[in-house]
Design a protein around this motif. Structure first.
Motif, PDB file in Angstrom:
ATOM      1  N   ARG A 183       0.840  -1.192   0.000  1.00  0.00           N
ATOM      2  CA  ARG A 183       0.000   0.000   0.000  1.00  0.00           C
ATOM      3  C   ARG A 183       0.877   1.245   0.000  1.00  0.00           C
ATOM      4  N   THR A 221      -3.895   3.912  -1.034  1.00  0.00           N
ATOM      5  CA  THR A 221      -4.005   3.291  -2.351  1.00  0.00           C
ATOM      6  C   THR A 221      -3.224   1.979  -2.374  1.00  0.00           C
ATOM      7  N   GLU A 248      -1.751   0.660  -7.939  1.00  0.00           N
ATOM      8  CA  GLU A 248      -2.307   1.875  -8.534  1.00  0.00           C
ATOM      9  C   GLU A 248      -1.183   2.809  -8.956  1.00  0.00           C
ATOM     10  N   LYS A 267      -2.541  13.590  -6.057  1.00  0.00           N
ATOM     11  CA  LYS A 267      -3.930  13.516  -5.571  1.00  0.00           C
ATOM     12  C   LYS A 267      -4.227  14.838  -4.878  1.00  0.00           C
TER      13      LYS A 267
END
Length: 190
Positions: free
Chosen positions: A141, A158, A162, A167
């Protein structure tokens, strides 16, 4: 997956200094990763080189100046990055101040522990850039950071699968040469 390491897998969790040596050794042997690159300017390319329960190694290709991870952490994984080609800008988030950043050219790298929050992007004008990333334990993660509409910094958890990208707003980037004071937004002049 076949072993794409230039040595036997270590079979244990590695510390940051050991990961730096792994990233450098893999970067120096292009035959381990050159066939994995996709050469796309649309998004930063990445591919897994090696993965077991103790170590994950990736190759990333940065072909455009807007290729940017955004600020992120690595959850419970320590890591290291080595630049095989080109140059990246490695930035550290500072609350209430401009971030600090360094140009990391080919042949150099850095390592970090589980508490680290940073951002990487291709050094503007740095040309084709390839980096090798080593994580131990393997990256599962990440947390991605950005200022949201409420003007507060948020962490977005996330999956490691990914694609990392900014962000939310990332603040004023660091530069190789600090901009003139007149070019810095009033809220960043601290």
């Amino acid at each position: 997956m076949r072993n794409r390491l230039p040595f036997p897998p270590p079979g244990r969790v590695l510390d940051a200094g050991e990961l730096r040596k792994v990233a450098r050794a893999v970067a120096e042997d292009e035959s381990l990763w050159s066939d994995l690159l996709q050469h796309s300017t649309d998004d930063r390319g990445y591919a897994e080189i090696f993965l077991d329960e103790h170590l994950g190694v990736w190759v990333l290709e940065w072909l455009a100046d807007d290729h940017d991870t955004g600020y992120h952490d690595h959850d419970h994984s320590g890591g290291a990055v080595h630049v095989a080609h080109g140059a990246i800008r490695h930035e550290h988030l500072r609350l209430g101040h401009r971030p600090v950043g360094d140009r990391v050219p080919a042949g150099e790298g850095f390592c970090f522990d589980q508490t680290f929050i940073h951002r990487m992007r291709r050094e503007p004008g740095g040309g084709r850039t390839v980096t090798i990333h080593a994580y131990s334990p393997p990256l599962v993660r990440t947390g991605q950071y950005g200022e949201q509409d409420d003007q507060l910094l948020h962490r977005v958890p996330t999956s490691s699968q990914e694609h990392l990208s900014p962000k939310g707003r990332q603040g004023t980037p660091s530069t190789a040469h600090p901009p003139r004071t007149a070019d810095i937004p009033q809220e960043d002049r601290r």
